[in-house]
Design a protein around this motif. Structure first.
Motif, PDB file in Angstrom:
ATOM      1  N   ILE A   1       0.837  -1.206   0.000  1.00 18.34           N
ATOM      2  CA  ILE A   1       0.000   0.000   0.000  1.00 18.34           C
ATOM      3  C   ILE A   1       0.871   1.255   0.000  1.00 18.34           C
ATOM      4  N   LEU A   2       1.871   1.269   0.875  1.00 20.24           N
ATOM      5  CA  LEU A   2       2.741   2.437   0.981  1.00 20.24           C
ATOM      6  C   LEU A   2       3.492   2.693  -0.320  1.00 20.24           C
ATOM      7  N   LEU A   3       3.958   1.638  -0.958  1.00 18.76           N
ATOM      8  CA  LEU A   3       4.693   1.792  -2.202  1.00 18.76           C
ATOM      9  C   LEU A   3       3.794   2.349  -3.296  1.00 18.76           C
ATOM     10  N   ASP A   4       2.586   1.798  -3.419  1.00 24.21           N
ATOM     11  CA  ASP A   4       1.643   2.291  -4.429  1.00 24.21           C
ATOM     12  C   ASP A   4       1.326   3.761  -4.192  1.00 24.21           C
ATOM     13  N   GLU A   5       1.095   4.123  -2.937  1.00 19.46           N
ATOM     14  CA  GLU A   5       0.753   5.508  -2.616  1.00 19.46           C
ATOM     15  C   GLU A   5       1.922   6.447  -2.876  1.00 19.46           C
ATOM     16  N   ALA A   6       3.133   6.001  -2.542  1.00 18.30           N
ATOM     17  CA  ALA A   6       4.317   6.833  -2.757  1.00 18.30           C
ATOM     18  C   ALA A   6       4.564   7.051  -4.251  1.00 18.30           C
ATOM     19  N   MET A   7       4.417   5.986  -5.037  1.00 12.93           N
ATOM     20  CA  MET A   7       4.599   6.105  -6.476  1.00 12.93           C
ATOM     21  C   MET A   7       3.538   7.007  -7.089  1.00 12.93           C
ATOM     22  N   GLU A   8       2.301   6.872  -6.609  1.00 12.48           N
ATOM     23  CA  GLU A   8       1.218   7.704  -7.130  1.00 12.48           C
ATOM     24  C   GLU A   8       1.418   9.169  -6.734  1.00 12.48           C
ATOM     25  N   GLU A   9       1.854   9.395  -5.507  1.00 15.23           N
ATOM     26  CA  GLU A   9       2.102  10.768  -5.055  1.00 15.23           C
ATOM     27  C   GLU A   9       3.180  11.431  -5.900  1.00 15.23           C
ATOM     28  N   LYS A  10       4.252  10.701  -6.162  1.00 16.07           N
ATOM     29  CA  LYS A  10       5.336  11.256  -6.962  1.00 16.07           C
ATOM     30  C   LYS A  10       4.889  11.480  -8.407  1.00 16.07           C
TER      31      LYS A  10
ATOM     32  N   MET B   1      15.172  13.836  -0.789  1.00 20.46           N
ATOM     33  CA  MET B   1      15.855  14.089   0.474  1.00 20.46           C
ATOM     34  C   MET B   1      14.952  13.753   1.658  1.00 20.46           C
ATOM     35  N   THR B   2      13.654  13.901   1.479  1.00 14.10           N
ATOM     36  CA  THR B   2      12.700  13.558   2.537  1.00 14.10           C
ATOM     37  C   THR B   2      12.599  12.048   2.701  1.00 14.10           C
ATOM     38  N   TYR B   3      12.568  11.325   1.570  1.00 12.68           N
ATOM     39  CA  TYR B   3      12.481   9.862   1.586  1.00 12.68           C
ATOM     40  C   TYR B   3      13.647   9.288   0.775  1.00 12.68           C
ATOM     41  N   PRO B   4      14.859   9.311   1.331  1.00 16.73           N
ATOM     42  CA  PRO B   4      16.064   8.952   0.568  1.00 16.73           C
ATOM     43  C   PRO B   4      16.146   7.500   0.125  1.00 16.73           C
ATOM     44  N   TYR B   5      15.337   6.622   0.714  1.00 13.74           N
ATOM     45  CA  TYR B   5      15.423   5.206   0.341  1.00 13.74           C
ATOM     46  C   TYR B   5      14.269   4.760  -0.540  1.00 13.74           C
ATOM     47  N   LEU B   6      13.395   5.671  -0.902  1.00 17.48           N
ATOM     48  CA  LEU B   6      12.225   5.300  -1.686  1.00 17.48           C
ATOM     49  C   LEU B   6      12.600   4.784  -3.072  1.00 17.48           C
ATOM     50  N   GLU B   7      13.484   5.488  -3.771  1.00 14.66           N
ATOM     51  CA  GLU B   7      13.836   5.071  -5.130  1.00 14.66           C
ATOM     52  C   GLU B   7      14.485   3.698  -5.142  1.00 14.66           C
ATOM     53  N   ASN B   8      15.349   3.432  -4.147  1.00 15.49           N
ATOM     54  CA  ASN B   8      15.962   2.104  -4.060  1.00 15.49           C
ATOM     55  C   ASN B   8      14.897   1.030  -3.895  1.00 15.49           C
ATOM     56  N   PHE B   9      13.902   1.335  -3.062  1.00 13.86           N
ATOM     57  CA  PHE B   9      12.850   0.356  -2.816  1.00 13.86           C
ATOM     58  C   PHE B   9      11.990   0.141  -4.057  1.00 13.86           C
ATOM     59  N   ILE B  10      11.686   1.234  -4.777  1.00 16.01           N
ATOM     60  CA  ILE B  10      10.891   1.114  -5.992  1.00 16.01           C
ATOM     61  C   ILE B  10      11.611   0.226  -7.008  1.00 16.01           C
ATOM     62  N   ILE B  11      12.912   0.449  -7.177  1.00 17.63           N
ATOM     63  CA  ILE B  11      13.676  -0.333  -8.147  1.00 17.63           C
ATOM     64  C   ILE B  11      13.749  -1.800  -7.735  1.00 17.63           C
TER      65      ILE B  11
ATOM     66  N   VAL C   1      12.163  -5.024  -9.882  1.00 17.31           N
ATOM     67  CA  VAL C   1      12.900  -6.231 -10.279  1.00 17.31           C
ATOM     68  C   VAL C   1      12.238  -7.476  -9.699  1.00 17.31           C
ATOM     69  N   ARG C   2      11.809  -7.378  -8.433  1.00 13.72           N
ATOM     70  CA  ARG C   2      11.253  -8.537  -7.737  1.00 13.72           C
ATOM     71  C   ARG C   2       9.853  -8.890  -8.214  1.00 13.72           C
TER      72      ARG C   2
ATOM     73  N   TYR D   1      19.935   9.620  -9.392  1.00 17.00           N
ATOM     74  CA  TYR D   1      21.134   8.813  -9.184  1.00 17.00           C
ATOM     75  C   TYR D   1      21.858   9.121  -7.874  1.00 17.00           C
ATOM     76  N   PRO D   2      22.002  10.393  -7.470  1.00 18.70           N
ATOM     77  CA  PRO D   2      22.703  10.670  -6.207  1.00 18.70           C
ATOM     78  C   PRO D   2      22.058  10.014  -4.987  1.00 18.70           C
ATOM     79  N   MET D   3      20.748   9.728  -5.051  1.00 18.79           N
ATOM     80  CA  MET D   3      20.100   9.041  -3.938  1.00 18.79           C
ATOM     81  C   MET D   3      20.317   7.536  -4.048  1.00 18.79           C
ATOM     82  N   LEU D   4      20.232   7.007  -5.257  1.00 21.54           N
ATOM     83  CA  LEU D   4      20.421   5.574  -5.455  1.00 21.54           C
ATOM     84  C   LEU D   4      21.838   5.147  -5.086  1.00 21.54           C
ATOM     85  N   ALA D   5      22.797   6.017  -5.362  1.00 17.46           N
ATOM     86  CA  ALA D   5      24.210   5.679  -5.135  1.00 17.46           C
ATOM     87  C   ALA D   5      24.772   6.378  -3.901  1.00 17.46           C
TER      88      ALA D   5
END
Length: 205
Positions: free
Chosen positions: A57-66, A96-106, A110-111, A162-166
């Motif tokens: 749910i959180l992932l869907d909402e975060a992706m939709e918000e963005k 910067m507010t959610y620095p790990y979101l992009e990593n989680f989306i990616i 893949v999964r 990229y600066p957040m992913l890396a």
């Protein structure tokens, strides 16, 4: 749903977002989420059935918000360069507010490829269509080198994300503290805009 229940659900979700996407604690347990929200663990199961369902749910909402944030910015009746400045500012601030979101989306993409495709199928509007005419005008007037809207957006997204992913790698390579990396990300806004347009980024109100 009663007001009290809606408020409780909101608190749980906000604390879970903070743990998952802000602090990067993807393996956070249901009990840890409950403790952060100040509720009984049973309430997590009452509202969300399971930790995995909550994450979904959180992932869907975060992706939709963005997605909605990007769509709103690119739909503004503004000059092209001001529009892109607003995009850069909003995306880097959000990252910067959610620095790990992009990593989680990616990692989720893949999964769970089917889930990602289903999400994309629900959202047929394309960001490239929102900039197509203005980008073409910039190119026609010689202010930008020829590039398709798709390539332009991929370049823009990569420069912002990229600066957040890396982050762990870049911090180690450049010997930056957390505070120094925060400043580095703020500086990226101007650097990205300058890279694209070769001029200073206008103030974003």
């Amino acid at each position: 749903m009663k007001i009290e229940e809606a408020q409780t659900e909101h608190v749980i979700k906000e604390k879970a977002k903070e743990l998952f996407f802000k602090k990067g604690l993807i393996k956070t347990t249901t009990q840890e989420i409950a403790d952060a929200a100040g509720v009984n663990r049973a309430l997590i199961h009452y509202y969300f059935r399971s930790r995995e369902h909550m994450l979904s749910i959180l992932l869907d909402e975060a992706m939709e918000e963005k997605r909605e944030r990007v769509k709103s910015i690119l739909s503004f009746d503004l000059p092209f360069r001001e529009k892109i400045a607003r995009y850069i500012d909003a995306i880097i601030t959000y990252n910067m507010t959610y620095p790990y979101l992009e990593n989680f989306i990616i990692s989720e993409t893949v999964r769970n490829k089917d889930r990602t495709e289903a999400y994309c199928a629900r959202n047929q509007s394309r960001s490239s269509d929102l900039i197509r005419d203005q980008l073409a005008e910039e190119i026609q007037q010689g202010r930008l080198a020829p590039v398709t809207p798709e390539h332009f957006l991929v370049n823009l997204i990569a420069l912002c994300n990229y600066p957040m992913l890396a982050k762990p790698i870049l911090r180690t390579i450049h010997g930056m503290t957390e505070e120094a990396y925060h400043e580095f990300l703020l500086e990226r806004k101007q650097v990205i805009y300058m890279t694209i347009f070769n001029e200073e980024m206008p103030s974003v109100s």
